[in-house]
Design a protein around this motif. Structure first.
Motif, PDB file in Angstrom:
ATOM      1  N   VAL A  78       0.915  -1.069   0.036  1.00 25.92           N
ATOM      2  CA  VAL A  78      -0.016   0.024  -0.315  1.00 25.92           C
ATOM      3  C   VAL A  78       0.969   1.454  -0.045  1.00 25.92           C
ATOM      4  N   LYS A  79       0.710   2.117  -1.107  1.00 23.23           N
ATOM      5  CA  LYS A  79       1.301   3.344  -0.950  1.00 23.23           C
ATOM      6  C   LYS A  79       0.511   4.416  -1.165  1.00 23.23           C
ATOM      7  N   ASN A  80       0.914   5.578  -0.506  1.00 22.12           N
ATOM      8  CA  ASN A  80      -0.065   6.879  -0.355  1.00 22.12           C
ATOM      9  C   ASN A  80       0.589   7.899  -1.214  1.00 22.12           C
ATOM     10  N   ILE A  81      -0.408   8.519  -1.822  1.00 21.61           N
ATOM     11  CA  ILE A  81      -0.007   9.655  -2.974  1.00 21.61           C
ATOM     12  C   ILE A  81      -1.062  10.753  -2.740  1.00 21.61           C
ATOM     13  N   VAL A  82      -0.516  12.061  -2.098  1.00 22.22           N
ATOM     14  CA  VAL A  82      -1.117  13.029  -1.790  1.00 22.22           C
ATOM     15  C   VAL A  82      -1.459  14.042  -2.669  1.00 22.22           C
ATOM     16  N   ILE A  83      -2.534  14.171  -3.298  1.00 15.55           N
ATOM     17  CA  ILE A  83      -3.048  15.077  -4.311  1.00 15.55           C
ATOM     18  C   ILE A  83      -3.050  16.425  -3.699  1.00 15.55           C
ATOM     19  N   ASN A  84      -3.946  16.593  -2.749  1.00 12.99           N
ATOM     20  CA  ASN A  84      -4.182  17.645  -1.750  1.00 12.99           C
ATOM     21  C   ASN A  84      -4.862  17.393  -0.425  1.00 12.99           C
ATOM     22  N   GLY A  85      -4.823  18.561   0.365  1.00 12.60           N
ATOM     23  CA  GLY A  85      -5.230  17.784   1.783  1.00 12.60           C
ATOM     24  C   GLY A  85      -4.251  17.151   2.646  1.00 12.60           C
ATOM     25  N   VAL A  86      -4.728  16.523   3.814  1.00 10.84           N
ATOM     26  CA  VAL A  86      -3.528  16.068   4.526  1.00 10.84           C
ATOM     27  C   VAL A  86      -3.239  14.496   4.441  1.00 10.84           C
ATOM     28  N   GLY A  87      -3.885  13.772   3.660  1.00  9.86           N
ATOM     29  CA  GLY A  87      -3.473  12.626   3.433  1.00  9.86           C
ATOM     30  C   GLY A  87      -3.918  11.642   4.407  1.00  9.86           C
ATOM     31  N   ASN A  88      -3.194  10.498   4.594  1.00  9.61           N
ATOM     32  CA  ASN A  88      -3.563   9.438   5.741  1.00  9.61           C
ATOM     33  C   ASN A  88      -3.744   9.908   6.752  1.00  9.61           C
ATOM     34  N   ARG A  89      -4.800  10.445   7.470  1.00  7.98           N
ATOM     35  CA  ARG A  89      -4.960  10.896   8.819  1.00  7.98           C
ATOM     36  C   ARG A  89      -6.236  10.160   9.468  1.00  7.98           C
ATOM     37  N   PRO A  90      -6.099   8.859  10.049  1.00  4.13           N
ATOM     38  CA  PRO A  90      -6.999   8.145  10.619  1.00  4.13           C
ATOM     39  C   PRO A  90      -7.345   8.674  12.093  1.00  4.13           C
ATOM     40  N   ASN A  91      -8.539   8.129  12.571  1.00  4.61           N
ATOM     41  CA  ASN A  91      -9.079   8.420  13.982  1.00  4.61           C
ATOM     42  C   ASN A  91      -9.505   9.853  13.884  1.00  4.61           C
ATOM     43  N   GLN A  92     -10.177  10.566  12.939  1.00  2.00           N
ATOM     44  CA  GLN A  92     -10.787  11.991  12.762  1.00  2.00           C
ATOM     45  C   GLN A  92     -12.217  11.851  12.395  1.00  2.00           C
ATOM     46  N   PRO A  93     -13.146  10.979  13.207  1.00  2.00           N
ATOM     47  CA  PRO A  93     -14.467  10.882  12.590  1.00  2.00           C
ATOM     48  C   PRO A  93     -15.030  12.196  12.728  1.00  2.00           C
ATOM     49  N   VAL A  94     -16.082  12.181  11.633  1.00  2.00           N
ATOM     50  CA  VAL A  94     -16.768  13.493  11.260  1.00  2.00           C
ATOM     51  C   VAL A  94     -18.062  13.485  12.528  1.00  2.00           C
ATOM     52  N   SER A  95     -18.740  12.301  12.337  1.00  2.00           N
ATOM     53  CA  SER A  95     -19.841  11.924  13.332  1.00  2.00           C
ATOM     54  C   SER A  95     -19.934  10.388  13.697  1.00  2.00           C
ATOM     55  N   GLU A  96     -20.670  10.146  14.509  1.00  2.00           N
ATOM     56  CA  GLU A  96     -21.130   8.695  14.891  1.00  2.00           C
ATOM     57  C   GLU A  96     -21.212   7.869  13.789  1.00  2.00           C
ATOM     58  N   ASP A  97     -22.016   8.193  12.748  1.00  2.00           N
ATOM     59  CA  ASP A  97     -22.376   7.413  11.560  1.00  2.00           C
ATOM     60  C   ASP A  97     -21.678   7.669  10.348  1.00  2.00           C
ATOM     61  N   PHE A  98     -20.667   8.603  10.460  1.00  2.00           N
ATOM     62  CA  PHE A  98     -19.928   9.197   9.348  1.00  2.00           C
ATOM     63  C   PHE A  98     -18.481   9.220   9.833  1.00  2.00           C
ATOM     64  N   ASP A  99     -17.777   7.978   9.763  1.00  2.00           N
ATOM     65  CA  ASP A  99     -16.366   7.748   9.755  1.00  2.00           C
ATOM     66  C   ASP A  99     -15.796   7.454   8.588  1.00  2.00           C
ATOM     67  N   PRO A 100     -15.028   8.271   7.917  1.00  2.30           N
ATOM     68  CA  PRO A 100     -14.218   7.906   6.780  1.00  2.30           C
ATOM     69  C   PRO A 100     -13.308   6.737   6.838  1.00  2.30           C
ATOM     70  N   ASP A 101     -12.862   6.631   8.148  1.00  6.13           N
ATOM     71  CA  ASP A 101     -11.876   5.373   8.121  1.00  6.13           C
ATOM     72  C   ASP A 101     -12.479   4.082   7.798  1.00  6.13           C
ATOM     73  N   VAL A 102     -13.753   3.927   8.226  1.00  2.00           N
ATOM     74  CA  VAL A 102     -14.429   2.852   7.697  1.00  2.00           C
ATOM     75  C   VAL A 102     -14.571   2.655   6.100  1.00  2.00           C
ATOM     76  N   GLU A 103     -14.567   3.691   5.470  1.00  2.00           N
ATOM     77  CA  GLU A 103     -14.531   3.782   3.962  1.00  2.00           C
ATOM     78  C   GLU A 103     -13.448   3.350   3.625  1.00  2.00           C
ATOM     79  N   ILE A 104     -12.155   3.906   3.937  1.00  3.22           N
ATOM     80  CA  ILE A 104     -10.779   3.453   3.838  1.00  3.22           C
ATOM     81  C   ILE A 104     -10.381   2.305   3.846  1.00  3.22           C
ATOM     82  N   ALA A 105     -10.708   1.633   5.029  1.00  2.00           N
ATOM     83  CA  ALA A 105     -10.580  -0.016   5.251  1.00  2.00           C
ATOM     84  C   ALA A 105     -11.609  -0.571   4.371  1.00  2.00           C
ATOM     85  N   LEU A 106     -12.549  -0.543   4.280  1.00  2.00           N
ATOM     86  CA  LEU A 106     -13.347  -1.380   3.386  1.00  2.00           C
ATOM     87  C   LEU A 106     -12.713  -1.328   1.996  1.00  2.00           C
TER      88      LEU A 106
END
Length: 397
Positions: A97-125
């Motif tokens: 697994v390699k990370n390429i940052v186009i813009n933004g902060v890149g790989n930054r886990p453990n920053q859930p937006v809300s209880e039912d919107f956690d982007p980390d779940v999407e990335i893991a999936l």
């Protein structure tokens, strides 16, 4: 050549408002791409590991492989320890697994937006499904490239362009927004971002990259006040991926809230920005391009067992279907056919038709329909189609 409707001729700007009110956007703020919300499955759900689901879909074995899998990530992050635990748990090696940052902060886990919107779940999936599907088909660890951007819709095209330039054979996109969000950018800034996105997809296809995009999880209305579809799935040069509910003995259109407008279930319908496509022979006629092209298991109640935040979790959504297909197509060869939609539509015998269910806007029928497309993949038939000596030549846009 793909034909686009002229947004400058549209007079229904007020219809954009319900979307922005729903996601708390002020008029001076940009619409953002979102992955689907995560919902807990029914406690009696019968769920799948990816290898189990691959077996049920007739996955091929021993393919050449070599394709690099790109994943678009517009927020969130992953922990390597979660990936290690997941792949150890299913008896597969870790992917690269390699990370390429186009813009933004890149790989930054453990920053859930809300209880039912956690982007980390999407990335893991995305990573876990794509890599494990690839391994089942090839017996080789996958090569994954994660392209990180912020959530601005305008960030998608540069990420797609970079993935294609880097030689990715496939790109999985689980993020998107209803078409009127893209129209809003035109009215606000004079940028026809939807057309720019499709143009980028055309260039990516010419470089041999196939893009799979989730059709959305809010049924035929996509969370809006009227029927609509999501971009980038509605772009003609993306393979639009819808959802089913798959048990061990039955598969139907995914709809957890029958009769409830804007309930939880697969997206699908007709684009208001892109005309019907000539290659979609047999598709029911509508105002524009029919979405989706293909379907696969997406219901959380028949969902995917992944590993995130230190524990196993069940999730799903059409954002699981896109990486599932991406993992399979990356197994075919180092370079894919790029623009595969015309090939898929010309080979309907490679799909199992879904004839039961609806997305509270459209009903599944015999043949293609706006809630399950061509149907679900018969994986070994697709492998035979794309890997034999008689494999179809890349389709020219």
């Amino acid at each position: 050549m793909t034909i686009h409707r002229s947004m400058s001729q549209r007079k229904d700007v007020p219809k954009c408002r319900p979307f922005f009110e729903m996601i708390d956007l002020k008029e001076d703020k940009l619409p953002q791409a979102r992955p689907p919300k995560q919902f807990a499955p029914d406690p009696v759900a019968k769920t799948w590991t990816v290898p189990e689901l691959c077996e049920a879909y007739g996955w091929p074995k021993g393919l050449e492989g070599g394709g690099v899998i790109g994943i678009l990530a517009m927020g969130g992050g992953y922990q390597p320890s979660d990936l290690e635990a997941y792949f150890e748990g299913i008896g597969q090696p870790m992917p690269e697994v390699k990370n390429i940052v186009i813009n933004g902060v890149g790989n930054r886990p453990n920053q859930p937006v809300s209880e039912d919107f956690d982007p980390d779940v999407e990335i893991a999936l995305d990573i876990e499904v794509a890599a494990s599907a690839y391994y089942v088909a090839t017996g080789q660890p996958a090569k994954i490239r994660v392209y990180w951007t912020d959530m601005d819709l305008r960030s998608m095209a540069p990420a797609i362009q970079k993935a294609a330039a880097d030689g990715c054979s496939v790109l999985s996109i689980s993020w998107g927004a209803p078409e009127n969000a893209w129209e809003w950018l035109f009215w606000k800034f004079g940028q026809n971002v939807a057309v720019q996105l499709e143009a980028t997809l055309i260039r990516a296809a010419a470089l041999g990259m196939t893009v799979f995009a989730a059709a959305g999880d809010r049924e035929a209305n996509a969370g809006e006040a009227q029927k609509t579809v999501n971009l980038p799935a509605a772009c003609p040069h993306a393979v639009a991926c819808a959802g089913t509910s798959k048990t061990r003995d039955k598969e139907v259109v995914w709809n957890n809230d029958p009769g409830k407008i804007n309930g939880i279930g697969t997206g699908g319908g007709y684009s208001s920005l892109f005309f019907p496509q000539a290659w979609a022979r047999g598709a029911p006629v509508g105002i524009g391009r029919m979405v989706p092209d293909v379907a696969g298991n997406a219901d959380k109640n028949t969902g995917y067992r992944i590993f995130v935040h230190g524990s196993e979790r069940v999730t799903g959504g059409t954002s699981a279907v896109a990486p599932l297909y991406a993992g399979l197509f990356a197994a075919f060869a180092k370079k894919s056919n790029g623009f595969v939609n015309p090939i898929l539509w010309a080979n309907r015998d490679c799909f199992q038709d879904i004839t039961e269910g609806n997305n509270d806007g459209y009903v599944a029928t015999i043949g293609p329909d706006p809630c399950s497309g061509l149907g679900v993949l018969i994986a070994h038939e697709l492998a035979n189609l794309f890997t034999t000596q008689d494999a179809p030549a890349p389709y020219k846009a």
